[in-house]
Design a protein around this motif. Sequence first.
Motif, PDB file in Angstrom:
ATOM      1  N   ALA A  50       0.847  -1.198   0.000  1.00 42.80           N
ATOM      2  CA  ALA A  50       0.000   0.000   0.000  1.00 42.80           C
ATOM      3  C   ALA A  50       0.880   1.244   0.000  1.00 42.80           C
ATOM      4  O   ALA A  50       1.898   1.303   0.694  1.00 42.80           O
ATOM      5  CB  ALA A  50      -0.928  -0.001   1.206  1.00 42.80           C
ATOM      6  N   ASP A  51       0.483   2.231  -0.779  1.00 41.57           N
ATOM      7  CA  ASP A  51       1.225   3.482  -0.904  1.00 41.57           C
ATOM      8  C   ASP A  51       0.224   4.637  -0.816  1.00 41.57           C
ATOM      9  O   ASP A  51      -0.106   5.249  -1.826  1.00 41.57           O
ATOM     10  CB  ASP A  51       1.973   3.498  -2.238  1.00 41.57           C
ATOM     11  N   PRO A  52      -0.293   4.918   0.396  1.00 44.04           N
ATOM     12  CA  PRO A  52      -1.332   5.948   0.536  1.00 44.04           C
ATOM     13  C   PRO A  52      -0.869   7.291  -0.033  1.00 44.04           C
ATOM     14  O   PRO A  52       0.281   7.695   0.156  1.00 44.04           O
ATOM     15  CB  PRO A  52      -1.548   6.033   2.053  1.00 44.04           C
ATOM     16  N   ALA A  53      -1.767   7.954  -0.743  1.00 47.26           N
ATOM     17  CA  ALA A  53      -1.434   9.219  -1.394  1.00 47.26           C
ATOM     18  C   ALA A  53      -2.066  10.390  -0.663  1.00 47.26           C
ATOM     19  O   ALA A  53      -3.168  10.278  -0.128  1.00 47.26           O
ATOM     20  CB  ALA A  53      -1.915   9.187  -2.841  1.00 47.26           C
ATOM     21  N   ARG A  54      -1.351  11.502  -0.646  1.00 43.32           N
ATOM     22  CA  ARG A  54      -1.938  12.752  -0.146  1.00 43.32           C
ATOM     23  C   ARG A  54      -2.623  13.497  -1.290  1.00 43.32           C
ATOM     24  O   ARG A  54      -3.668  14.114  -1.109  1.00 43.32           O
ATOM     25  CB  ARG A  54      -0.862  13.615   0.496  1.00 43.32           C
ATOM     26  N   THR A  55      -2.005  13.461  -2.469  1.00 41.90           N
ATOM     27  CA  THR A  55      -2.602  13.985  -3.692  1.00 41.90           C
ATOM     28  C   THR A  55      -2.333  12.962  -4.787  1.00 41.90           C
ATOM     29  O   THR A  55      -1.400  12.166  -4.693  1.00 41.90           O
ATOM     30  CB  THR A  55      -2.002  15.344  -4.092  1.00 41.90           C
ATOM     31  N   PRO A  63       7.430  20.031 -22.600  1.00 37.46           N
ATOM     32  CA  PRO A  63       6.814  20.575 -23.815  1.00 37.46           C
ATOM     33  C   PRO A  63       6.518  19.548 -24.891  1.00 37.46           C
ATOM     34  O   PRO A  63       5.770  19.840 -25.826  1.00 37.46           O
ATOM     35  CB  PRO A  63       7.861  21.591 -24.301  1.00 37.46           C
ATOM     36  N   ASP A  64       7.080  18.335 -24.792  1.00 39.16           N
ATOM     37  CA  ASP A  64       6.841  17.340 -25.837  1.00 39.16           C
ATOM     38  C   ASP A  64       5.922  16.214 -25.377  1.00 39.16           C
ATOM     39  O   ASP A  64       5.887  15.147 -25.984  1.00 39.16           O
ATOM     40  CB  ASP A  64       8.164  16.771 -26.349  1.00 39.16           C
ATOM     41  N   ILE A  65       5.182  16.442 -24.295  1.00 39.83           N
ATOM     42  CA  ILE A  65       4.190  15.468 -23.829  1.00 39.83           C
ATOM     43  C   ILE A  65       2.803  16.108 -23.943  1.00 39.83           C
ATOM     44  O   ILE A  65       2.580  17.199 -23.414  1.00 39.83           O
ATOM     45  CB  ILE A  65       4.463  15.035 -22.382  1.00 39.83           C
ATOM     46  N   PRO A  66       1.866  15.448 -24.622  1.00 43.42           N
ATOM     47  CA  PRO A  66       0.593  16.094 -24.964  1.00 43.42           C
ATOM     48  C   PRO A  66      -0.470  16.038 -23.868  1.00 43.42           C
ATOM     49  O   PRO A  66      -1.640  15.828 -24.149  1.00 43.42           O
ATOM     50  CB  PRO A  66       0.142  15.308 -26.194  1.00 43.42           C
ATOM     51  N   PHE A  67      -0.089  16.195 -22.613  1.00 45.04           N
ATOM     52  CA  PHE A  67      -1.085  16.262 -21.548  1.00 45.04           C
ATOM     53  C   PHE A  67      -0.512  17.086 -20.402  1.00 45.04           C
ATOM     54  O   PHE A  67       0.705  17.173 -20.224  1.00 45.04           O
ATOM     55  CB  PHE A  67      -1.486  14.863 -21.055  1.00 45.04           C
ATOM     56  N   GLU A  68      -1.398  17.702 -19.647  1.00 49.16           N
ATOM     57  CA  GLU A  68      -0.965  18.550 -18.542  1.00 49.16           C
ATOM     58  C   GLU A  68      -1.096  17.866 -17.190  1.00 49.16           C
ATOM     59  O   GLU A  68      -0.386  18.213 -16.244  1.00 49.16           O
ATOM     60  CB  GLU A  68      -1.794  19.844 -18.524  1.00 49.16           C
ATOM     61  N   ALA A  69      -2.021  16.928 -17.086  1.00 48.04           N
ATOM     62  CA  ALA A  69      -2.289  16.294 -15.797  1.00 48.04           C
ATOM     63  C   ALA A  69      -2.352  14.780 -15.963  1.00 48.04           C
ATOM     64  O   ALA A  69      -2.830  14.270 -16.978  1.00 48.04           O
ATOM     65  CB  ALA A  69      -3.604  16.810 -15.214  1.00 48.04           C
ATOM     66  N   SER A  70      -1.861  14.063 -14.959  1.00 41.91           N
ATOM     67  CA  SER A  70      -1.889  12.603 -15.024  1.00 41.91           C
ATOM     68  C   SER A  70      -2.076  12.023 -13.634  1.00 41.91           C
ATOM     69  O   SER A  70      -1.822  12.688 -12.624  1.00 41.91           O
ATOM     70  CB  SER A  70      -0.601  12.061 -15.642  1.00 41.91           C
ATOM     71  N   ILE A  71      -2.522  10.779 -13.606  1.00 45.17           N
ATOM     72  CA  ILE A  71      -2.643  10.017 -12.364  1.00 45.17           C
ATOM     73  C   ILE A  71      -2.026   8.642 -12.606  1.00 45.17           C
ATOM     74  O   ILE A  71      -2.320   7.996 -13.621  1.00 45.17           O
ATOM     75  CB  ILE A  71      -4.112   9.841 -11.919  1.00 45.17           C
ATOM     76  N   ASN A  72      -1.187   8.210 -11.684  1.00 48.58           N
ATOM     77  CA  ASN A  72      -0.592   6.878 -11.768  1.00 48.58           C
ATOM     78  C   ASN A  72      -1.030   6.067 -10.551  1.00 48.58           C
ATOM     79  O   ASN A  72      -0.518   6.288  -9.451  1.00 48.58           O
ATOM     80  CB  ASN A  72       0.930   6.981 -11.832  1.00 48.58           C
ATOM     81  N   PRO A  73      -1.979   5.155 -10.728  1.00 50.71           N
ATOM     82  CA  PRO A  73      -2.474   4.367  -9.584  1.00 50.71           C
ATOM     83  C   PRO A  73      -1.432   3.432  -8.985  1.00 50.71           C
ATOM     84  O   PRO A  73      -1.547   3.041  -7.827  1.00 50.71           O
ATOM     85  CB  PRO A  73      -3.630   3.559 -10.181  1.00 50.71           C
ATOM     86  N   TYR A 107       0.641   0.390  -4.599  1.00 55.75           N
ATOM     87  CA  TYR A 107      -0.670   0.819  -5.103  1.00 55.75           C
ATOM     88  C   TYR A 107      -1.272   1.881  -4.189  1.00 55.75           C
ATOM     89  O   TYR A 107      -1.102   1.858  -2.973  1.00 55.75           O
ATOM     90  CB  TYR A 107      -1.624  -0.366  -5.225  1.00 55.75           C
ATOM     91  N   LYS A 108      -1.974   2.808  -4.801  1.00 58.77           N
ATOM     92  CA  LYS A 108      -2.595   3.915  -4.069  1.00 58.77           C
ATOM     93  C   LYS A 108      -4.051   3.557  -3.774  1.00 58.77           C
ATOM     94  O   LYS A 108      -4.965   3.911  -4.518  1.00 58.77           O
ATOM     95  CB  LYS A 108      -2.490   5.198  -4.892  1.00 58.77           C
ATOM     96  N   ARG A 143      -6.811  -6.222 -11.426  1.00 62.61           N
ATOM     97  CA  ARG A 143      -7.951  -7.138 -11.479  1.00 62.61           C
ATOM     98  C   ARG A 143      -8.551  -7.336 -10.085  1.00 62.61           C
ATOM     99  O   ARG A 143      -9.775  -7.428  -9.930  1.00 62.61           O
ATOM    100  CB  ARG A 143      -7.510  -8.485 -12.070  1.00 62.61           C
ATOM    101  N   ARG A 144      -7.677  -7.359  -9.068  1.00 63.97           N
ATOM    102  CA  ARG A 144      -8.154  -7.555  -7.704  1.00 63.97           C
ATOM    103  C   ARG A 144      -8.327  -6.243  -6.948  1.00 63.97           C
ATOM    104  O   ARG A 144      -9.309  -6.055  -6.231  1.00 63.97           O
ATOM    105  CB  ARG A 144      -7.178  -8.466  -6.941  1.00 63.97           C
ATOM    106  N   LEU A 145      -7.375  -5.316  -7.130  1.00 60.14           N
ATOM    107  CA  LEU A 145      -7.388  -4.092  -6.326  1.00 60.14           C
ATOM    108  C   LEU A 145      -8.387  -3.048  -6.826  1.00 60.14           C
ATOM    109  O   LEU A 145      -8.873  -2.233  -6.041  1.00 60.14           O
ATOM    110  CB  LEU A 145      -5.982  -3.487  -6.298  1.00 60.14           C
TER     111      LEU A 145
END
Length: 359
Positions: A50-55, A63-73, A107-108, A143-145
């Motif tokens: 477990a890796d509890p997240a604050r945010t 500049p060469d990545i086409p997104f501004e925001a991401s989430i990595n579970p 995992y968050k 699949r489980r989490l």
Amino acid sequence: MKARRRQAFKGRGAVSNPAGRFESVDHEVFDDGWGSAEEEPEAPATELRADPARTVITRNRSPDIPFEASINPYRGCEHACPYCFARPSHSYLDLSPGLDFETRIFYKGNAAERLEAELRKPGYRPTPISLGINTDAYQPAERRLRVTRSLLEVLWAYRHPVSLITKSALITRDLDILGPMAEHGLVSAAVSVTSLDPDIKRRLEPRTAGPAARLRTIRALADAGVPTAVMAAPVIPAITDHELEAILAAAAEAGARGAGYVLLRLPHELKEVFRDWLETHYPDRAEHVMSLVRQSRGGKDYDAAWGTRMTGTGVFADMIAQRFRAASRRHGLDRGDRAPLTTALFRVPPRSGDQMSLL
């Protein structure tokens, strides 16, 4: 200390476990004369932590990545691809980018709760969120989490746009959410197809869906109305580059509407992890592969310069780019007809106890 091994385990990609770049000690296995080096090591088991997240929302300024925001579970990935550019991130955890990366999975579990808290902040302004960019949001533990599933439930409730990329057929589990989101212009997806050869896939991406299953996944997403692209990533010189046109053709036939590619990237410790894998599985061409890599990276194993780090430079890299453009045109994958995801529908659902607005 982490002992380096060159042992190909069934279901594992890395064949070594080099120390991370922030560690001060590393050592290698050697024959001490007592036969210990000849003992067959046990295949490492997966550990989920477990890796509890604050945010959970990460902001991107590249500049060469086409997104501004991401989430990595998840941190780490059991798919075990030896080329994964995210492997060096395990060094920040004092773990190896090698076998540790694919066996020590964080995992968050509170990700959905933290996401909802961020979306409810008065000053929040929606922008499409890319889900599972660093490591696959649909890796086996999901699949489980069901961490990714819980995030999608929140995003759908808030009518928040999201994009996903995966090499897993598990994404089709969530079509009951993704389909309705697609009807409102709130979701797009990309499926990574590195090779159509099951033998190459088995060595290169041990715990991922097979090539045929990925094409069926593209078809299922497209049939559900989800705008879907194919990512031929990474293109590996002298291993998978010959399949580029075939991959795009098969994906277009399956219903893909767009395409992208990335030339093999080897940042930080990944150079060592990939070389060990290459010398174990393809010793006959290892030097040739790395020669082509260096030709495409200014004479180095990797060049992190923005603008070229995804595609490389030089004759070989230019040839890949030309082949990609030609095949994309041939199969209608270059139309750019996918409408941008909308943020206009974003809303904060009322909760019990919320103060009613006077407006």
